[in-house]
Write an enzyme that holds these catalytic residues in place. Structure first.
Site, mmCIF file in Angstrom:
data_model
loop_
_atom_site.group_PDB
_atom_site.id
_atom_site.type_symbol
_atom_site.label_atom_id
_atom_site.label_comp_id
_atom_site.label_asym_id
_atom_site.label_seq_id
_atom_site.Cartn_x
_atom_site.Cartn_y
_atom_site.Cartn_z
ATOM 1 N N GLU A 102 1.039 -1.531 -0.009
ATOM 2 C CA GLU A 102 -0.136 -0.094 -0.401
ATOM 3 C C GLU A 102 0.665 1.406 -0.146
ATOM 4 O OE1 GLU A 102 -2.812 0.513 -0.426
ATOM 5 O OE2 GLU A 102 -3.556 -2.233 -0.458
ATOM 6 N N HIS B 91 1.387 2.355 -3.414
ATOM 7 C CA HIS B 91 0.299 2.946 -3.738
ATOM 8 C C HIS B 91 1.204 4.735 -3.240
ATOM 9 C CE1 HIS B 91 -2.376 0.599 -6.536
ATOM 10 N NE2 HIS B 91 -2.216 -0.431 -5.098
#
Length: 687
Positions: free
Chosen positions: A475, A478
């Site tokens: 994550e 991202h």
């Protein structure tokens, strides 16, 4: 009602980087703010279309990109909360808002006069003296408006708008049902012996979950978004494993008020009808036509190519697991079931590699993984640094704010980490933006990472599984994409790239988990500070391809289900196929119908495709992994964790956001198209 003077959503935030002051925002502020933002955006677009002179980039594209700022701000603030802290009041707003948002988006995307202006610019592109980002902006707006239906006649547009509004309501209902059913199906245990195999921290989290529900002398295991559950690998009580697994599998299909079967059938039907209206045979054809894949055929070819060897590998793994069970004695022998797979996989791993991954949690204390793992790798690669800002409020007490600076000390943006699970947070893990970077708007990024790690009782450490460590690195990949994208026009900000490219940067960031100098920094025992022993690290490397038959098969099964549902034409979708029967037939078709290897998501809790943005696009993870595996090879060939490598990756890929064709950006970085070979090797499929 509220107005601009009393509604904090309608005035610029006084906090750094435009961070919303959630201390001032109340639930009753949201809908009036959306109404005001809708009106302002429509007025801004109307001012563009009223211009009597011929379209130019300056009188059409620039004001279009400047428009909708208030709406974007309000929407990002609201949807951050509606996904991470969805109280009943927030859910009610979300449900009421869904058709309103859909109608507004259609009003802009289907505006005939705006479309004419952009189409006129597109037809004369070669004659315009535009910078590359400007040219690509015209191309993308024209393509996206055409794809959305701006070229349809007015009657067809009315039909399309009605379909879109109904779909927005249904997808919101799907997510609401799933959250409610997941909470209802959290498994209650009354005897701690039933949870034998869990660590003290996991038991503490389960006890806290029970206390939060008002249950005394109990332990509650909440459900993860995907079919399996991390606890299945360690629970020694087979009945406990079965209860957790069956609760997970039954979500959205129990015949109660949260049943999602009819909802998803309607979603599939309406998406097929919309695709036909827009001139496509199926929703899958509609979606992939504007992705890097280009067509469902390309997606199906890749999935089928991988499914056969993956299924064969899974069957070999299954035989090894059955041998372990059979070797435990006749009285204990039973056919391997899906809820047994993870538990016996760890036994095989221990036998073949002398490795117990479930015993590694003491080396993965969450704060150390964050500071000395995730952040340290980013500093080594890109020179960026992180400072926690306790003085800046977030939307929930568990959400922590960090200020990010470049190597030269200049401000980059804010990063917010929301680590822990709660009943008001949807399942899974994700990244989103609260503020997007844009030179045109003079804004810097504010990005959020959400995970669902069980929160231990006060005073207990948060010890992560290796899978949770992987999710944190993933994550954050991202987040880096959102932080680094440096564009002029907000249309290209952050992770606004093709869906089947967006997972690529996050997957690449996982490579640093095992990188020696990074692993040595964060993988240290939370009590003794001893590093993870070298022999265990070597075993982890040796076992990287272990159980990949299962992992690849469960993912491919879900990706194929997504494609199967969205490859129905309007007539077939209208027949509302029985959900269970349709799933069984689809998995048989691709050869992934092994009951011991269930799909990662069954349809009734497949949030990615029925309430998220991945409809007909769940293949994106494996599609992007081709680029990811090839990029990992490049880093290894070029010295690995160096500033020079990080700067090249940042400048040529992460930094361009959506302002360039992603495959062209990849070729600019790599010097060629991606090779599938490294992916096949990684997943044990090369032969």
């Amino acid at each position: 009602m509220t107005d601009a003077e009393t509604n904090p959503l309608l005035t610029p935030s006084a906090l750094p980087y435009g961070l919303p002051d959630y201390r001032l925002i109340r639930t009753e502020h949201y809908l009036p703010a959306f109404e005001a933002a809708f009106a302002e955006h429509r007025a801004e677009v109307a001012a563009i279309t009223r211009v009597r002179s011929m379209p130019t980039f300056e009188n059409t594209m620039e004001p279009l990109e400047a428009s909708g700022r208030l709406l974007g701000d309000v929407a990002r603030r609201f949807y951050t909360v509606s996904s991470a802290d969805a109280t009943q009041e927030i859910q009610d707003i979300d449900e009421a808002l869904a058709p309103l948002m859909s109608a507004h988006e259609d009003a802009i995307q289907l505006d005939a006069e705006l479309y004419w202006r952009i189409k006129t610019l597109h037809e004369s592109l070669d004659a315009l003296e535009l910078e590359p980002e400007q040219r690509y902006l015209v191309e993308r707006h024209f393509r996206e408006m055409t794809h959305a239906g701006a070229g349809l006649d007015e009657t067809a547009k009315q039909t399309l708008t009605a379909l879109n509004q109904r779909l927005s309501t249904l997808t919101t209902t799907f997510e609401k049902n799933l959250l409610a059913d997941s909470n209802d199906l959290a498994v209650v245990f009354r005897d701690a012996s039933e949870l034998d195999g869990l660590t003290a921290g996991e038991l503490s989290a389960a006890a806290q979950n029970a206390a939060d529900r008002g249950l005394d002398d109990a332990w509650v295991v909440t459900l993860t978004l995907f079919t399996g559950h991390p606890y299945l690998s360690t629970l020694t009580d087979r009945e406990s494993r079965r209860r957790i697994f069956e609760a997970s599998r039954s979500r959205g299909s129990r015949g109660n008020e949260h049943d999602n079967r009819e909802v998803l059938q309607q979603i599939v039907r309406l998406r097929a009808e919309r695709a036909a209206l827009l001139g496509y045979a199926t929703h899958a054809e509609y979606v992939t036509s504007d992705e890097t894949a280009g067509s469902p055929a390309a997606v199906h070819d890749l999935l089928r190519r991988l499914a056969v060897p993956a299924a064969e590998n899974a069957r070999r793994e299954q035989a090894a697991l059955q041998a372990i069970i059979d070797g435990e004695g006749d009285d204990a022998s039973f056919p391997l079931a899906a809820h047994d797979w993870a538990f016996y996989t760890e036994k095989v791993r221990a036998a073949e590699y002398d490795l117990d991954r479930t015993a590694l949690r003491p080396w993965f204390e969450a704060e150390r993984v964050l500071q000395d793992g995730v952040f340290r790798a980013a500093t080594a690669l890109y020179g960026i640094t992180f400072t926690e800002r306790d003085d800046l409020p977030s939307y929930h007490p568990d959400a922590r704010v960090f200020e990010v600076h470049n190597a030269d000390g200049s401000a980059l943006g804010l990063f917010i980490l929301d680590l822990y699970t709660r009943d008001t947070k949807r399942g899974g893990a994700w990244m989103n933006s609260i503020v997007s970077q844009s030179r045109l708007r003079d804004t810097a990024p504010v990005v959020v990472n959400n995970l669902n790690v069980p929160k231990p009782a006060v005073g207990q450490p948060t010890l992560l599984t290796l899978d949770e460590v992987t999710t944190l690195f993933h994550e954050f990949g991202h987040a880096l994409h959102g932080l680094f994208a440096t564009v002029t026009y907000p249309h290209f900000a952050g992770t606004n790239v093709f869906r089947d490219f967006v997972e690529f940067p996050s997957q690449v960031n996982e490579m640093w988990i095992y990188w020696p100098e990074i692993l040595a920094g964060y993988a240290r025992h939370f009590e003794t500070d001893e590093p993870l022993p070298r022999e265990i690290v070597e075993k982890l490397h040796a076992s990287e391809a272990f159980n990949q038959g299962f992992a690849t098969s469960e993912y491919l099964a879900a990706a194929w289900l997504d494609q199967a549902w969205h490859s129905l034409d309007a007539e077939a979708a209208a027949a509302a196929p029985d959900v269970a029967g349709f799933e069984a037939a689809a998995l048989t078709d691709i050869g992934l119908d092994n009951p011991a290897v269930p799909t990662r998501y069954s349809s009734t809790y497949f949030a990615h495709v029925f309430s998220g943005g991945y409809s007909a696009g769940y293949y994106s993870y494996i599609w992007s992994e081709v680029l990811d595996a090839d990029t990992v090879e490049w880093f290894r060939e070029n010295g690995g964790l160096t500033r020079a490598n990080g700067d090249r990756f940042r400048e040529r890929l992460l930094g361009v956001g959506g302002s360039k064709d992603p495959l062209a950006a990849y070729r600019d970085f790599r010097g060629r198209d991606a090779d599938i070979g490294p992916l096949l090797e990684r997943r044990g499929l090369a032969s």
